[in-house]
Motif scaffolding. Structure first.
Motif, mmCIF file in Angstrom:
data_model
loop_
_atom_site.group_PDB
_atom_site.id
_atom_site.type_symbol
_atom_site.label_atom_id
_atom_site.label_comp_id
_atom_site.label_asym_id
_atom_site.label_seq_id
_atom_site.Cartn_x
_atom_site.Cartn_y
_atom_site.Cartn_z
ATOM 1 N N PRO A 1 -7.303 11.891 -19.102
ATOM 2 C CA PRO A 1 -5.913 12.154 -18.679
ATOM 3 C C PRO A 1 -5.685 11.584 -17.276
ATOM 4 C CG PRO A 1 -7.220 14.158 -18.522
ATOM 5 C CD PRO A 1 -8.107 13.103 -19.125
ATOM 6 N N TRP A 2 -4.807 10.611 -17.192
ATOM 7 C CA TRP A 2 -4.546 9.961 -15.917
ATOM 8 C C TRP A 2 -3.626 10.830 -15.083
ATOM 9 C CZ3 TRP A 2 -7.233 5.786 -14.536
ATOM 10 C CH2 TRP A 2 -7.894 5.094 -15.549
ATOM 11 N N PRO A 3 -3.923 10.953 -13.792
ATOM 12 C CA PRO A 3 -3.069 11.800 -12.947
ATOM 13 C C PRO A 3 -1.703 11.160 -12.718
ATOM 14 C CG PRO A 3 -4.697 10.672 -11.604
ATOM 15 C CD PRO A 3 -5.023 10.357 -13.044
ATOM 16 N N ALA A 4 -0.707 12.006 -12.659
ATOM 17 C CA ALA A 4 0.653 11.529 -12.365
ATOM 18 C C ALA A 4 1.029 12.043 -10.982
ATOM 19 C CB ALA A 4 1.627 12.043 -13.411
ATOM 20 N N SER A 5 1.656 11.212 -10.218
ATOM 21 C CA SER A 5 2.044 11.577 -8.862
ATOM 22 C C SER A 5 3.554 11.583 -8.747
ATOM 23 C CB SER A 5 1.443 10.592 -7.857
ATOM 24 O OG SER A 5 1.895 10.883 -6.566
ATOM 25 N N ALA A 6 4.059 12.604 -8.097
ATOM 26 C CA ALA A 6 5.499 12.683 -7.870
ATOM 27 C C ALA A 6 5.896 11.942 -6.607
ATOM 28 C CB ALA A 6 5.923 14.145 -7.781
ATOM 29 N N ARG A 7 4.907 11.571 -5.802
ATOM 30 C CA ARG A 7 5.214 10.864 -4.561
ATOM 31 C C ARG A 7 5.657 9.436 -4.863
ATOM 32 N NH1 ARG A 7 0.162 11.818 -0.674
ATOM 33 N NH2 ARG A 7 -0.501 10.100 -1.979
ATOM 34 N N PRO A 8 6.577 8.903 -4.063
ATOM 35 C CA PRO A 8 7.008 7.504 -4.285
ATOM 36 C C PRO A 8 5.915 6.538 -3.825
ATOM 37 C CG PRO A 8 8.082 8.419 -2.350
ATOM 38 C CD PRO A 8 7.312 9.549 -2.987
ATOM 39 N N ARG A 9 5.976 5.334 -4.388
ATOM 40 C CA ARG A 9 5.015 4.296 -3.979
ATOM 41 C C ARG A 9 5.262 3.900 -2.541
ATOM 42 N NH1 ARG A 9 4.853 -0.804 -7.393
ATOM 43 N NH2 ARG A 9 3.163 -1.182 -5.960
ATOM 44 N N PRO A 10 4.189 3.576 -1.808
ATOM 45 C CA PRO A 10 4.398 3.124 -0.426
ATOM 46 C C PRO A 10 5.088 1.758 -0.409
ATOM 47 C CG PRO A 10 2.084 2.945 -1.040
ATOM 48 C CD PRO A 10 2.778 3.632 -2.167
ATOM 49 N N ALA A 11 5.725 1.469 0.720
ATOM 50 C CA ALA A 11 6.441 0.194 0.845
ATOM 51 C C ALA A 11 5.481 -0.987 0.787
ATOM 52 C CB ALA A 11 7.226 0.168 2.153
ATOM 53 N N ASP A 12 4.298 -0.834 1.382
ATOM 54 C CA ASP A 12 3.293 -1.898 1.376
ATOM 55 C C ASP A 12 1.988 -1.332 0.804
ATOM 56 O OD1 ASP A 12 1.729 -4.088 1.778
ATOM 57 O OD2 ASP A 12 1.892 -4.127 3.961
ATOM 58 N N PRO A 13 1.778 -1.482 -0.509
ATOM 59 C CA PRO A 13 0.584 -0.870 -1.113
ATOM 60 C C PRO A 13 -0.733 -1.444 -0.583
ATOM 61 C CG PRO A 13 1.898 -2.023 -2.782
ATOM 62 C CD PRO A 13 2.606 -2.147 -1.489
ATOM 63 N N THR A 14 -0.733 -2.715 -0.179
ATOM 64 C CA THR A 14 -1.963 -3.310 0.353
ATOM 65 C C THR A 14 -2.349 -2.657 1.665
ATOM 66 O OG1 THR A 14 -1.350 -5.385 -0.682
ATOM 67 C CG2 THR A 14 -3.068 -5.472 0.986
ATOM 68 N N ARG A 15 -1.371 -2.449 2.529
ATOM 69 C CA ARG A 15 -1.646 -1.786 3.809
ATOM 70 C C ARG A 15 -2.105 -0.348 3.583
ATOM 71 N NH1 ARG A 15 -0.385 -2.662 9.136
ATOM 72 N NH2 ARG A 15 -0.249 -0.784 10.407
ATOM 73 N N ALA A 16 -1.452 0.330 2.638
ATOM 74 C CA ALA A 16 -1.841 1.711 2.338
ATOM 75 C C ALA A 16 -3.270 1.768 1.816
ATOM 76 C CB ALA A 16 -0.864 2.316 1.326
ATOM 77 N N LEU A 17 -3.638 0.806 0.960
ATOM 78 C CA LEU A 17 -5.012 0.771 0.453
ATOM 79 C C LEU A 17 -5.995 0.506 1.580
ATOM 80 C CD1 LEU A 17 -7.029 0.754 -1.900
ATOM 81 C CD2 LEU A 17 -6.602 -1.688 -2.113
ATOM 82 N N GLY A 18 -5.673 -0.437 2.468
ATOM 83 C CA GLY A 18 -6.542 -0.722 3.611
ATOM 84 C C GLY A 18 -6.708 0.483 4.505
ATOM 85 N N GLU A 19 -5.622 1.192 4.758
ATOM 86 C CA GLU A 19 -5.710 2.398 5.590
ATOM 87 C C GLU A 19 -6.513 3.489 4.891
ATOM 88 O OE1 GLU A 19 -4.772 3.140 8.672
ATOM 89 O OE2 GLU A 19 -4.031 1.122 9.035
ATOM 90 N N ALA A 20 -6.364 3.606 3.572
ATOM 91 C CA ALA A 20 -7.128 4.624 2.842
ATOM 92 C C ALA A 20 -8.615 4.307 2.844
ATOM 93 C CB ALA A 20 -6.606 4.736 1.408
#
Length: 187
Positions: free
Chosen positions: A113-132
């Motif tokens: 079962p894949w998790p579902a998120s109610a949060r919106p996607r970040p504006a820059d997913p690459t930057r968010a991934l790098g920060e994570a």
């Protein structure tokens, strides 16, 4: 529409060239097939708007494969890894293991079962991934990558000695002396 066609073309080509790694009969050809597979995989990342990761995959894999080919040319007993040889050992066992792993991973896609998120996607997913992944150390890792690349280039430059095409000094019209490295080569 064209991005979907390009995505699936890159995906199929990545798998096909990945299979070619084990089907070609020399190390050099396998290296270039692996390079092509990674470039096509990077194409899928670029089409998913993950520009940083896509470019990173291209740059890392090109450097890695070029270094591998250079070492093959320098150190392999057959000429540049072009002699026919098998790329797969224990073919039945490796086929059974890879088939089982593929089946387990494919089943996981449909059974987990894949998790579902109610949060919106970040504006820059690459930057968010790098920060994570790296937090505040992102800039340090980027600078470190450039330093490692410069170190590899400097090592190769310093490790190579003069070749047969070297000239004596900056004057290209000068006659080459008998001993271009005085006291070094002709002893």
């Amino acid at each position: 529409m064209w991005t979907q066609v390009a995505f699936w073309a890159c995906a199929v080509a990545a798998v096909a060239t990945g299979i070619a790694v084990f089907r070609v009969d020399s190390m050099a050809r396998a290296t270039f097939a692996l390079l092509a597979s990674f470039v096509f995989a990077a194409g899928t990342l670029l089409l998913l708007n993950l520009a940083y990761l896509g470019i990173l995959v291209v740059l890392m894999m090109i450097m890695e494969m070029v270094v591998m080919v250079v070492f093959m040319i320098m150190y392999m007993m057959n000429p540049a890894g072009l002699m026919p040889m098998t790329m797969v050992h224990n073919q039945k066992g490796s086929l059974a293991i890879s088939g089982a792993v593929f089946a387990a991973l494919a089943a996981g896609i449909f059974l987990v079962p894949w998790p579902a998120s109610a949060r919106p996607r970040p504006a820059d997913p690459t930057r968010a991934l790098g920060e994570a992944l790296m937090g505040s150390k992102m800039l340090v890792m980027m600078v470190l990558g450039l330093c490692l690349f410069a170190t590899m280039v400097a090592t190769v430059v310093l490790a190579t000695h003069r070749g047969r095409y070297d000239r004596y000094g900056d004057r290209l019209d000068a006659k080459r002396p008998d001993d271009p490295v005085p006291g070094g080569l002709n002893r």
